[in-house]
Design a protein around this motif. Structure first.
Motif, PDB file in Angstrom:
ATOM      1  N   ILE A   1      -8.270  13.517 -10.446  1.00  0.00           N
ATOM      2  CA  ILE A   1      -7.858  12.535  -9.455  1.00  0.00           C
ATOM      3  C   ILE A   1      -6.780  13.142  -8.571  1.00  0.00           C
ATOM      4  N   ALA A   2      -6.801  12.789  -7.294  1.00  0.00           N
ATOM      5  CA  ALA A   2      -5.789  13.253  -6.338  1.00  0.00           C
ATOM      6  C   ALA A   2      -5.316  12.068  -5.514  1.00  0.00           C
ATOM      7  N   THR A   3      -4.051  12.120  -5.079  1.00  0.00           N
ATOM      8  CA  THR A   3      -3.485  11.062  -4.244  1.00  0.00           C
ATOM      9  C   THR A   3      -2.784  11.683  -3.039  1.00  0.00           C
ATOM     10  N   ALA A   4      -2.654  10.887  -1.979  1.00  0.00           N
ATOM     11  CA  ALA A   4      -1.920  11.296  -0.783  1.00  0.00           C
ATOM     12  C   ALA A   4      -1.518  10.051  -0.015  1.00  0.00           C
ATOM     13  N   ARG A   5      -0.504  10.184   0.845  1.00  0.00           N
ATOM     14  CA  ARG A   5      -0.065   9.041   1.641  1.00  0.00           C
ATOM     15  C   ARG A   5      -1.118   8.647   2.674  1.00  0.00           C
ATOM     16  N   GLU A   6      -1.845   9.629   3.193  1.00  0.00           N
ATOM     17  CA  GLU A   6      -2.854   9.368   4.218  1.00  0.00           C
ATOM     18  C   GLU A   6      -4.234   9.738   3.693  1.00  0.00           C
ATOM     19  N   LYS A   7      -5.267   9.205   4.345  1.00  0.00           N
ATOM     20  CA  LYS A   7      -6.648   9.459   3.918  1.00  0.00           C
ATOM     21  C   LYS A   7      -7.092  10.899   4.176  1.00  0.00           C
ATOM     22  N   GLU A   8      -6.741  11.414   5.340  1.00  0.00           N
ATOM     23  CA  GLU A   8      -7.339  12.648   5.825  1.00  0.00           C
ATOM     24  C   GLU A   8      -7.201  13.818   4.851  1.00  0.00           C
ATOM     25  N   PRO A   9      -6.022  14.065   4.271  1.00  0.00           N
ATOM     26  CA  PRO A   9      -5.930  15.208   3.349  1.00  0.00           C
ATOM     27  C   PRO A   9      -6.872  15.098   2.160  1.00  0.00           C
TER      28      PRO A   9
ATOM     29  N   LEU B   1     -10.089  25.290 -14.131  1.00  0.00           N
ATOM     30  CA  LEU B   1     -10.410  24.227 -13.171  1.00  0.00           C
ATOM     31  C   LEU B   1      -9.144  23.746 -12.473  1.00  0.00           C
ATOM     32  N   ARG B   2      -8.093  23.519 -13.256  1.00  0.00           N
ATOM     33  CA  ARG B   2      -6.838  23.030 -12.689  1.00  0.00           C
ATOM     34  C   ARG B   2      -6.277  24.036 -11.677  1.00  0.00           C
ATOM     35  N   ALA B   3      -6.310  25.334 -12.021  1.00  0.00           N
ATOM     36  CA  ALA B   3      -5.772  26.366 -11.135  1.00  0.00           C
ATOM     37  C   ALA B   3      -6.603  26.490  -9.862  1.00  0.00           C
ATOM     38  N   GLN B   4      -7.927  26.424  -9.976  1.00  0.00           N
ATOM     39  CA  GLN B   4      -8.780  26.565  -8.792  1.00  0.00           C
ATOM     40  C   GLN B   4      -8.613  25.379  -7.840  1.00  0.00           C
ATOM     41  N   LEU B   5      -8.483  24.167  -8.380  1.00  0.00           N
ATOM     42  CA  LEU B   5      -8.290  23.003  -7.507  1.00  0.00           C
ATOM     43  C   LEU B   5      -6.903  23.029  -6.869  1.00  0.00           C
ATOM     44  N   ARG B   6      -5.892  23.460  -7.643  1.00  0.00           N
ATOM     45  CA  ARG B   6      -4.551  23.577  -7.052  1.00  0.00           C
ATOM     46  C   ARG B   6      -4.556  24.554  -5.878  1.00  0.00           C
ATOM     47  N   ALA B   7      -5.265  25.660  -6.035  1.00  0.00           N
ATOM     48  CA  ALA B   7      -5.279  26.677  -4.986  1.00  0.00           C
ATOM     49  C   ALA B   7      -5.844  26.126  -3.676  1.00  0.00           C
ATOM     50  N   GLN B   8      -6.795  25.190  -3.773  1.00  0.00           N
ATOM     51  CA  GLN B   8      -7.402  24.625  -2.564  1.00  0.00           C
ATOM     52  C   GLN B   8      -6.672  23.389  -2.039  1.00  0.00           C
ATOM     53  N   LEU B   9      -6.022  22.640  -2.939  1.00  0.00           N
ATOM     54  CA  LEU B   9      -5.491  21.331  -2.536  1.00  0.00           C
ATOM     55  C   LEU B   9      -3.968  21.275  -2.472  1.00  0.00           C
ATOM     56  N   GLU B  10      -3.281  22.235  -3.070  1.00  0.00           N
ATOM     57  CA  GLU B  10      -1.820  22.189  -3.071  1.00  0.00           C
ATOM     58  C   GLU B  10      -1.289  22.226  -1.642  1.00  0.00           C
ATOM     59  N   GLY B  11      -0.328  21.377  -1.343  1.00  0.00           N
ATOM     60  CA  GLY B  11       0.210  21.272   0.004  1.00  0.00           C
ATOM     61  C   GLY B  11      -0.512  20.238   0.843  1.00  0.00           C
ATOM     62  N   HIS B  12      -1.666  19.785   0.372  1.00  0.00           N
ATOM     63  CA  HIS B  12      -2.434  18.770   1.099  1.00  0.00           C
ATOM     64  C   HIS B  12      -2.405  17.419   0.376  1.00  0.00           C
ATOM     65  N   VAL B  13      -2.344  17.425  -0.962  1.00  0.00           N
ATOM     66  CA  VAL B  13      -2.312  16.181  -1.724  1.00  0.00           C
ATOM     67  C   VAL B  13      -0.948  16.040  -2.387  1.00  0.00           C
TER      68      VAL B  13
ATOM     69  N   ALA C   1     -17.922  10.789  -5.338  1.00  0.00           N
ATOM     70  CA  ALA C   1     -16.935  10.169  -4.449  1.00  0.00           C
ATOM     71  C   ALA C   1     -16.632  11.113  -3.300  1.00  0.00           C
ATOM     72  N   SER C   2     -16.689  10.572  -2.089  1.00  0.00           N
ATOM     73  CA  SER C   2     -16.375  11.388  -0.914  1.00  0.00           C
ATOM     74  C   SER C   2     -15.327  10.741  -0.031  1.00  0.00           C
ATOM     75  N   GLU C   3     -15.156   9.428  -0.169  1.00  0.00           N
ATOM     76  CA  GLU C   3     -14.223   8.695   0.694  1.00  0.00           C
ATOM     77  C   GLU C   3     -13.078   8.146  -0.142  1.00  0.00           C
TER      78      GLU C   3
ATOM     79  N   PRO D   1       0.851  -1.201   0.000  1.00  0.00           N
ATOM     80  CA  PRO D   1       0.000   0.000   0.000  1.00  0.00           C
ATOM     81  C   PRO D   1       0.882   1.245   0.000  1.00  0.00           C
ATOM     82  N   ILE D   2       0.580   2.185  -0.877  1.00  0.00           N
ATOM     83  CA  ILE D   2       1.408   3.390  -0.981  1.00  0.00           C
ATOM     84  C   ILE D   2       0.618   4.652  -0.663  1.00  0.00           C
ATOM     85  N   GLY D   3      -0.621   4.507  -0.213  1.00  0.00           N
ATOM     86  CA  GLY D   3      -1.420   5.673   0.114  1.00  0.00           C
ATOM     87  C   GLY D   3      -2.854   5.505  -0.340  1.00  0.00           C
TER      88      GLY D   3
END
Length: 583
Positions: free
Chosen positions: A383-391, A343-355, A419-421, A320-322
């Motif tokens: 699509i977004a990925t992260a090591r942990e679920k919470e972000p 769309l790409r810029a708006q999602l980056r502004a909210q998610l960058e540093g978290h995913v 998708a929410s989880e 498992p890698i995340g």
């Protein structure tokens, strides 16, 4: 040695194949063996994740397919061989015995399983003994991966299956054997082959490779699908394997689909790395394979040249890698490019540093002067990925916040759940391990262990090396531009992080044109996504050019972020390209 050919009927090409396949085979033409293939690298990853959540490590779907037919299987004396045991072949065998005990007329069936593929518990031992288990593509040692493996399974050959059948088993459950071993094992049992019968084994491996993917051999996933009768429900293939390893590929007469030289060529070129097809029982020289149409829905494969198998077995390691989460949005012309960039810029502004990764991929191009709204609409996969679920729990709110502040016309499919989880990401690590380290054996229903014979000799690195085919010395085609697919068919697949594409000319008159058209340099131009090396081979007997696109699939199908995750559409994409036609 049996005097007649063995008839093996396939009933599954992957986990999720048509549930009624066993029903259809039992109602179809007679066979001696039912063979079900349920495992792939992506399937193993999913089973590994499910086993970690307390689910069975075997394929319950296969049990439910077989159970209604147990009494009739016993009455007809049919043998069953399946790799649906996944990570727990002993567990599936035990469950089958319980179902047999409760089925009138089936109590005489004996179930065995093949063991020795699961090596997860021995990784520390291998490391201590100096086995690096280096990644097949990168060469990095397993210890440097940075993730904790949850499963490791070696690809076994067919002699464990043969040993179980010879000892009286009616049903043999395996874990990770090669797909072709599900056919080669029963053929070795039926004809009394030994590990030194390289040519015969190579022929059986070839037949097994053809039928392992079910309807792939009868018209499924075939570029020429418009020529296939009964394509709404193509039937499952049958291999008739003779004592010398030659075979005939056919199907149940009443079922849809067709078996032709082209449908067999398509599967022969699927998921290979070149003319040397390495298997635990033999090295198959695919460039010696000759196909001929013997009659309606009957394609003969002449004797195939084989040589000793490699000294190593492939091992699939998973960790498992995340986590990941994704959704599909829709963007309507005009100015799709600008809207997707917003769309790409708006999602980056909210998610960058978290995913860890955020990928926004538009799929297709809107029509010019569209005739209706849907011709103007482009799906956009996010699509977004992260090591942990919470972000990743920020993902759904971030997407949902854009309905009134995003690009004009922003919407998703209102009838599809959002998708929410997040869900787990499992990465694949392909490695090699000396076959002598494996404890390959069969276990009978009374617990008796049956050891598997080993080959007297294995191949040298020089014998295993893929041949080098020089670029064709032919003038570049100079005809009018045409779609490559107008004169060719293709099939593509995956081999770990690599994609493979086989392209062939059904008409012999177009073979030289195809060779001159699909050089390595031209393939790089036609496939700009292929940033890595392209390895090119020719199969003159099949009129085929075969390409391996190194690294196109990243770290493998279970973890890369491509929408076409395992490269199944690459061949059709290539056929859509325009090239110079024959002069």
């Amino acid at each position: 040695m049996a005097s007649r050919s063995l008839r093996i009927g396939n009933v599954s090409g992957y986990l999720g194949d048509r549930f009624t396949a066993v029903d259809e085979a039992m109602a179809g033409d007679p066979v001696d063996v039912l063979m079900g293939d349920y495992l792939a690298e992506v399937t193993l990853a999913a089973l590994a994740a499910a086993a970690g959540r307390g689910r069975p490590g075997y394929v319950e779907y296969a049990l439910d397919q077989l159970t209604p037919h147990l009494a009739e299987i016993a009455r007809r004396g049919i043998r069953v061989v399946t790799n649906a045991g996944g990570f727990d072949p002993a567990g599936m065998a035990a469950e089958l015995r319980e179902r047999i005990a409760g089925t009138e007329g089936a109590q005489g069936l004996r179930v065995a399983h093949v063991a020795g593929d699961a090596v997860h518990g021995r990784l520390g031992e291998f490391h201590a003994a100096g086995h690096g288990m280096e990644h097949l593509d990168t060469g990095a040692p397993l210890k440097d991966w940075g993730f904790e493996p949850i499963a490791a399974n070696a690809y076994l050959g067919g002699f464990g299956i043969a040993a179980a059948l010879a000892a009286g088993a009616d049903i043999v459950v395996t874990g990770r054997v090669t797909d072709a071993s599900l056919t080669a094992g029963p053929a070795a049992w039926w004809h009394g082959w030994t590990p030194e019968d390289h040519d015969a084994l190579a022929g059986a491996v070839t037949a097994g490779h053809i039928i392992e993917c079910g309807a792939h051999a009868t018209g499924g996933n075939f570029s020429g699908f418009r020529t296939v009768p009964g394509m709404v429900r193509p039937g499952f293939p049958i291999a008739e394997i003779a004592a010398d390893g030659s075979s005939v590929i056919t199907k149940h007469a009443a079922d849809g689909g067709t078996v032709t030289v082209d449908t067999v060529t398509a599967q022969l070129l699927y998921e290979i790395q070149g003319p040397r097809y390495l298997n635990p029982d033999a090295t198959v020289h695919l460039d010696t394979v000759q196909l001929s149409q013997q009659g309606p829905d009957r394609v003969a494969i002449g004797p195939v040249t084989g040589s000793p198998p490699p000294p190593t077995a492939k091992v699939a390691v998973f960790a498992p890698i995340g986590y990941e989460i994704s959704t599909m949005l829709f963007c309507t012309a005009p100015d799709v490019e600008g809207k997707v960039e917003l769309l790409r810029a708006q999602l980056r502004a909210q998610l960058e540093g978290h995913v860890d990764q955020l990928d926004v991929t538009p799929l297709g191009v809107a029509a010019v002067d569209p005739p209706d709204q849907w011709a103007a609409t482009v799906p956009v996969r996010v699509i977004a990925t992260a090591r942990e679920k919470e972000p990743l729990r920020r993902f759904a709110p971030a997407v949902g916040s854009l309905y009134l502040q995003g690009f004009p016309g922003f919407h998703h499919d209102g009838h599809a759940p959002r998708a929410s989880e997040p869900w787990p990401r499992i990465e694949y690590w392909p490695a090699l391990l000396e076959s002598a380290e494996l404890d390959h054996h069969a276990v009978l229903d009374d617990g008796t262990r049956v050891d598997v014979p080993r080959p007297a000799r294995t191949a040298t690195p020089e014998e295993l090396a893929q041949p080098v085919h020089p670029e064709p010395e032919l003038p570049a085609p100079g005809g009018d531009p045409i779609e490559l697919g107008a004169l060719t068919w293709a099939r593509a697949g995956d081999k770990g992080g690599n994609a493979n594409v086989g392209v062939w000319a059904p008409d012999p008159a177009h073979w030289d044109w195809l060779r001159a058209t699909l050089t390595t340099a031209r393939a790089k131009e036609l496939l700009p996504e292929a940033q890595g090396a392209i390895v090119r081979h020719e199969f003159p007997h099949l009129r085929a050019v075969h390409l391996v696109l190194v690294g196109l699939l990243g770290s493998g199908g279970s973890a890369n972020l491509r929408v076409d995750q395992i490269g199944k559409s690459v061949g059709e994409y290539l056929r859509a390209k325009h090239v110079a036609g024959p002069a």
